[in-house]
Design a protein around this motif. Structure first.
Motif, PDB file in Angstrom:
ATOM      1  N   PHE A  68       0.761  -1.288  -0.054  1.00  0.00           N
ATOM      2  CA  PHE A  68      -0.164  -0.153   0.034  1.00  0.00           C
ATOM      3  C   PHE A  68       0.685   1.223   0.050  1.00  0.00           C
ATOM      4  N   ALA A  69       2.067   1.221   0.683  1.00  0.00           N
ATOM      5  CA  ALA A  69       2.886   2.458   0.790  1.00  0.00           C
ATOM      6  C   ALA A  69       3.320   2.676  -0.869  1.00  0.00           C
ATOM      7  N   VAL A  70       3.809   1.864  -1.762  1.00  0.00           N
ATOM      8  CA  VAL A  70       3.962   1.872  -3.000  1.00  0.00           C
ATOM      9  C   VAL A  70       2.727   2.350  -3.786  1.00  0.00           C
ATOM     10  N   VAL A  71       1.491   1.666  -3.771  1.00  0.00           N
ATOM     11  CA  VAL A  71       0.507   2.160  -4.418  1.00  0.00           C
ATOM     12  C   VAL A  71       0.126   3.421  -4.073  1.00  0.00           C
ATOM     13  N   VAL A  72      -0.206   3.574  -2.904  1.00  0.00           N
ATOM     14  CA  VAL A  72      -0.930   5.000  -2.291  1.00  0.00           C
ATOM     15  C   VAL A  72       0.344   5.899  -3.073  1.00  0.00           C
ATOM     16  N   SER A  73       1.581   6.002  -2.593  1.00  0.00           N
ATOM     17  CA  SER A  73       2.624   7.124  -3.096  1.00  0.00           C
ATOM     18  C   SER A  73       2.389   7.311  -4.703  1.00  0.00           C
ATOM     19  N   GLY A  86       1.225  10.869  -6.847  1.00  0.00           N
ATOM     20  CA  GLY A  86       2.447  11.318  -7.206  1.00  0.00           C
ATOM     21  C   GLY A  86       3.644  11.600  -6.369  1.00  0.00           C
ATOM     22  N   LEU A  87       3.801  10.787  -5.510  1.00  0.00           N
ATOM     23  CA  LEU A  87       4.877  10.982  -4.583  1.00  0.00           C
ATOM     24  C   LEU A  87       6.137  10.121  -4.927  1.00  0.00           C
ATOM     25  N   ALA A  88       7.294  10.415  -4.418  1.00  0.00           N
ATOM     26  CA  ALA A  88       8.315   9.542  -4.717  1.00  0.00           C
ATOM     27  C   ALA A  88       8.238   7.895  -4.073  1.00  0.00           C
ATOM     28  N   ASP A  89       8.790   7.158  -4.664  1.00  0.00           N
ATOM     29  CA  ASP A  89       8.571   5.842  -4.041  1.00  0.00           C
ATOM     30  C   ASP A  89       9.146   5.847  -2.786  1.00  0.00           C
ATOM     31  N   PRO A  90       8.445   5.409  -1.587  1.00  0.00           N
ATOM     32  CA  PRO A  90       8.919   5.321  -0.292  1.00  0.00           C
ATOM     33  C   PRO A  90      10.245   4.462  -0.087  1.00  0.00           C
ATOM     34  N   THR A 120       4.821   5.106   8.112  1.00  0.00           N
ATOM     35  CA  THR A 120       5.832   6.184   8.742  1.00  0.00           C
ATOM     36  C   THR A 120       6.864   6.748   7.795  1.00  0.00           C
ATOM     37  N   ASN A 121       7.343   5.998   6.862  1.00  0.00           N
ATOM     38  CA  ASN A 121       8.097   6.428   5.799  1.00  0.00           C
ATOM     39  C   ASN A 121       7.425   7.340   4.878  1.00  0.00           C
ATOM     40  N   VAL A 122       6.237   6.966   4.578  1.00  0.00           N
ATOM     41  CA  VAL A 122       5.425   7.905   3.578  1.00  0.00           C
ATOM     42  C   VAL A 122       5.048   9.196   4.219  1.00  0.00           C
ATOM     43  N   LEU A 123       4.768   9.243   5.547  1.00  0.00           N
ATOM     44  CA  LEU A 123       4.722  10.447   6.250  1.00  0.00           C
ATOM     45  C   LEU A 123       6.081  11.433   6.124  1.00  0.00           C
ATOM     46  N   ARG A 124       7.163  10.878   6.005  1.00  0.00           N
ATOM     47  CA  ARG A 124       8.470  11.631   5.646  1.00  0.00           C
ATOM     48  C   ARG A 124       8.263  12.355   4.455  1.00  0.00           C
TER      49      ARG A 124
END
Length: 212
Positions: free
Chosen positions: A22-27, A31-35, A46-50
């Motif tokens: 989910f971290a990769v899918v949501v990012s 349009g965010l960088a790959d966590p 936690t890392n996505v929050l960064r």
């Protein structure tokens, strides 16, 4: 522990559910960088929050927690019609947890598993699950270290279940997950003692990091 023949495909399905990153899918959706390319390199909330996007982090948290809860609840619903026995739902949660840690979709380099662990606990033993979630929130709020809160949850959940009656297999499955949580946080524990551990929400440079 002996499992019925139909338990194997059920546990495999739970593992595949847990492997959904989910971290990769949501990012990607935001349009965010790959966590996996910044901070700890961990594909988790936690890392996505960064990245600075709180909504993306919250959705990742909910998705990762739901993997464990859904695995347990679906298996529990199927336990009687498929004659799975009372122990299989707990191990379905553990299988989803393993999927998050070692996801086939990310070449077996996954997250730390805290949200999936808590989601599994909430479905397996709601009282212990709620208490463990509250413990995480209190420690995280006081000290701002996700890793410290996670280590405390891993230890307390296993200890709490030793003192109460639970379905067969639950204590063993939770102890296994707790041990793996501690193992996955071994570097964070060392960094806590060294005073170099990153705090919740602390942004870090966007550069590749080795998998935990």
């Amino acid at each position: 522990m002996n499992f019925p023949a139909l338990a194997l495909p059920v546990l495999l399905g739970a593992y595949l559910l847990g492997s959904i990153p989910f971290a990769v899918v949501v990012s990607r959706a935001f349009g965010l960088a790959d966590p996996r390319s910044f901070g700890s390199g961990n594909p988790g909330a936690t890392n996505v929050l960064r990245s600075g996007n709180r909504l993306a982090a919250a959705l990742t948290l909910v998705g990762d927690a739901a993997k464990g809860a859904v695995a347990v609840l679906l298996c529990r619903a199927l336990a009687e019609p498929l004659s799975l026995g009372p122990a299989v739902p707990a191990w379905a949660g553990a299988a989803a947890f393993l999927g998050h840690l070692y996801p086939v979709f990310l070449r077996f380099h996954g997250g730390k598993g805290v949200a999936t662990f808590l989601g599994t606990l909430l479905a397996l033993v709601p009282l212990v699950g709620v208490a463990t979630c509250l413990l995480w929130l209190v420690i995280a709020a006081l000290f701002r270290y996700s890793s410290a809160a996670s280590v405390a949850c891993a230890l307390s959940a296993a200890l709490a279940l030793t003192g109460i009656a639970s379905a067969p297999g639950t204590l063993a499955a939770v102890c296994l997950m707790s041990a793996l949580l501690l193992w996955r946080h071994r570097r964070n524990i060392a960094q806590l003692f060294a005073g170099t551990e990153s705090k919740i929400g602390q942004r870090t440079p966007t550069n590749p990091a080795p998998p935990p």
